[in-house]
Design a protein around this motif. Structure first.
Motif, PDB file in Angstrom:
ATOM      1  N   ASP A  73       0.837  -1.201   0.000  1.00  0.00           N
ATOM      2  CA  ASP A  73       0.000   0.000   0.000  1.00  0.00           C
ATOM      3  C   ASP A  73       0.874   1.254   0.000  1.00  0.00           C
ATOM      4  N   LEU A  74       0.761   2.042  -1.044  1.00  0.00           N
ATOM      5  CA  LEU A  74       1.587   3.243  -1.179  1.00  0.00           C
ATOM      6  C   LEU A  74       1.298   4.252  -0.077  1.00  0.00           C
ATOM      7  N   THR A  75       0.052   4.439   0.277  1.00  0.00           N
ATOM      8  CA  THR A  75      -0.279   5.398   1.344  1.00  0.00           C
ATOM      9  C   THR A  75       0.417   5.015   2.643  1.00  0.00           C
ATOM     10  N   ASP A  76       0.361   3.727   3.001  1.00  0.00           N
ATOM     11  CA  ASP A  76       1.025   3.266   4.227  1.00  0.00           C
ATOM     12  C   ASP A  76       2.531   3.523   4.170  1.00  0.00           C
ATOM     13  N   GLY A  88      10.512  19.605   7.841  1.00  0.00           N
ATOM     14  CA  GLY A  88      10.818  20.299   6.599  1.00  0.00           C
ATOM     15  C   GLY A  88      11.488  19.430   5.553  1.00  0.00           C
ATOM     16  N   GLY A  89      11.610  18.135   5.829  1.00  0.00           N
ATOM     17  CA  GLY A  89      12.255  17.231   4.879  1.00  0.00           C
ATOM     18  C   GLY A  89      11.335  16.860   3.728  1.00  0.00           C
ATOM     19  N   ASN A  90      11.923  16.198   2.745  1.00  0.00           N
ATOM     20  CA  ASN A  90      11.183  15.763   1.561  1.00  0.00           C
ATOM     21  C   ASN A  90      11.305  14.262   1.378  1.00  0.00           C
ATOM     22  N   ILE A  91      10.335  13.723   0.666  1.00  0.00           N
ATOM     23  CA  ILE A  91      10.383  12.336   0.222  1.00  0.00           C
ATOM     24  C   ILE A  91      10.533  12.363  -1.287  1.00  0.00           C
ATOM     25  N   TRP A  92      11.515  11.638  -1.803  1.00  0.00           N
ATOM     26  CA  TRP A  92      11.595  11.399  -3.242  1.00  0.00           C
ATOM     27  C   TRP A  92      11.022  10.015  -3.468  1.00  0.00           C
ATOM     28  N   LEU A  93       9.840   9.961  -4.051  1.00  0.00           N
ATOM     29  CA  LEU A  93       9.183   8.711  -4.394  1.00  0.00           C
ATOM     30  C   LEU A  93       9.638   8.316  -5.792  1.00  0.00           C
ATOM     31  N   LEU A  94      10.327   7.182  -5.895  1.00  0.00           N
ATOM     32  CA  LEU A  94      10.839   6.703  -7.171  1.00  0.00           C
ATOM     33  C   LEU A  94      10.012   5.502  -7.609  1.00  0.00           C
ATOM     34  N   THR A  95       9.354   5.642  -8.753  1.00  0.00           N
ATOM     35  CA  THR A  95       8.476   4.596  -9.265  1.00  0.00           C
ATOM     36  C   THR A  95       8.870   4.243 -10.701  1.00  0.00           C
ATOM     37  N   PRO A  96       8.615   2.995 -11.105  1.00  0.00           N
ATOM     38  CA  PRO A  96       8.951   2.600 -12.481  1.00  0.00           C
ATOM     39  C   PRO A  96       8.175   3.434 -13.502  1.00  0.00           C
ATOM     40  N   LYS A  97       8.848   3.717 -14.623  1.00  0.00           N
ATOM     41  CA  LYS A  97       8.214   4.476 -15.700  1.00  0.00           C
ATOM     42  C   LYS A  97       7.120   3.649 -16.383  1.00  0.00           C
ATOM     43  N   THR A  98       6.287   4.330 -17.151  1.00  0.00           N
ATOM     44  CA  THR A  98       5.227   3.696 -17.930  1.00  0.00           C
ATOM     45  C   THR A  98       5.787   2.525 -18.727  1.00  0.00           C
ATOM     46  N   GLY A  99       5.087   1.402 -18.677  1.00  0.00           N
ATOM     47  CA  GLY A  99       5.485   0.225 -19.439  1.00  0.00           C
ATOM     48  C   GLY A  99       6.475  -0.674 -18.724  1.00  0.00           C
ATOM     49  N   ARG A 100       7.014  -0.237 -17.587  1.00  0.00           N
ATOM     50  CA  ARG A 100       7.964  -1.062 -16.823  1.00  0.00           C
ATOM     51  C   ARG A 100       7.193  -1.860 -15.770  1.00  0.00           C
ATOM     52  N   GLY A 102       5.887  -2.990 -12.395  1.00  0.00           N
ATOM     53  CA  GLY A 102       5.697  -2.251 -11.156  1.00  0.00           C
ATOM     54  C   GLY A 102       5.193  -0.827 -11.337  1.00  0.00           C
ATOM     55  N   TYR A 103       4.887  -0.424 -12.582  1.00  0.00           N
ATOM     56  CA  TYR A 103       4.409   0.938 -12.873  1.00  0.00           C
ATOM     57  C   TYR A 103       3.202   1.289 -11.999  1.00  0.00           C
ATOM     58  N   ILE A 104       3.167   2.526 -11.540  1.00  0.00           N
ATOM     59  CA  ILE A 104       2.054   3.034 -10.734  1.00  0.00           C
ATOM     60  C   ILE A 104       1.472   4.244 -11.452  1.00  0.00           C
ATOM     61  N   GLU A 105       0.162   4.260 -11.599  1.00  0.00           N
ATOM     62  CA  GLU A 105      -0.521   5.376 -12.258  1.00  0.00           C
ATOM     63  C   GLU A 105      -0.280   6.683 -11.487  1.00  0.00           C
ATOM     64  N   PRO A 106      -0.027   7.785 -12.199  1.00  0.00           N
ATOM     65  CA  PRO A 106       0.153   9.078 -11.527  1.00  0.00           C
ATOM     66  C   PRO A 106      -1.032   9.448 -10.625  1.00  0.00           C
ATOM     67  N   SER A 107      -2.240   9.089 -11.025  1.00  0.00           N
ATOM     68  CA  SER A 107      -3.412   9.410 -10.194  1.00  0.00           C
ATOM     69  C   SER A 107      -3.363   8.647  -8.869  1.00  0.00           C
TER      70      SER A 107
END
Length: 140
Positions: A73-76, A88-100, A102-107
């Motif tokens: 679950d991405l939210t978890d 004040g920190g950031n998260i860089w969420l790295l997801t597979p690109k379209t067609g790879r 494990g791809y995750i829809e932007p929505s």
């Protein structure tokens, strides 16, 4: 360093476009065989130290979260990552690109980040197979 040198670094080191700075503590979550090793090495070069792993027991300036559709679950995962961040920190969420695999829809990324209370600030191509989405944590 001159502005020209800064731009050259961004072209030769993809991590340069992600805004990492020397001395930052970057905690990496979701490491597996499919991660982009050039990107990881570029980040370590910029921050001047190794990435810390999931067992790190202090807060980090940035969480680098490699996430694939089959990882749960991405939210978890995002809520857990917020707890690891310095204010004040950031998260860089790295997801597979379209067609790879494990791809995750932007929505789905948008929905999960909003549910977790994060603000999506930037999405860019960070490697051949990976897209990066910078998420800002709420101020505590």
């Amino acid at each position: 360093m001159s502005a020209t040198a800064d731009h050259a670094e961004e072209r030769t080191n993809p991590a340069g476009r992600l805004g990492f700075e020397p001395g930052q503590v970057v905690q990496e979550i979701g490491y597996d065989d499919d991660v982009d090793h050039d990107l990881r090495e570029g980040i370590e070069s910029l921050i001047g130290q190794d990435l810390v792993d999931e067992d790190y027991d202090d807060v980090a300036d940035v969480v680098l979260l490699w996430f694939r559709d089959e990882d749960g679950d991405l939210t978890d995962a995002l809520v857990d990552a917020i707890g690891l961040l310095e204010d004040g920190g950031n998260i860089w969420l790295l997801t597979p690109k379209t067609g790879r695999d494990g791809y995750i829809e932007p929505s789905d990324i948008q929905d999960a980040s909003q549910t977790a209370g994060l603000s999506q600030t930037k999405s860019i191509s960070v490697a051949k197979d990976w897209t990066g989405t910078r998420l800002a944590a709420p101020k505590r």
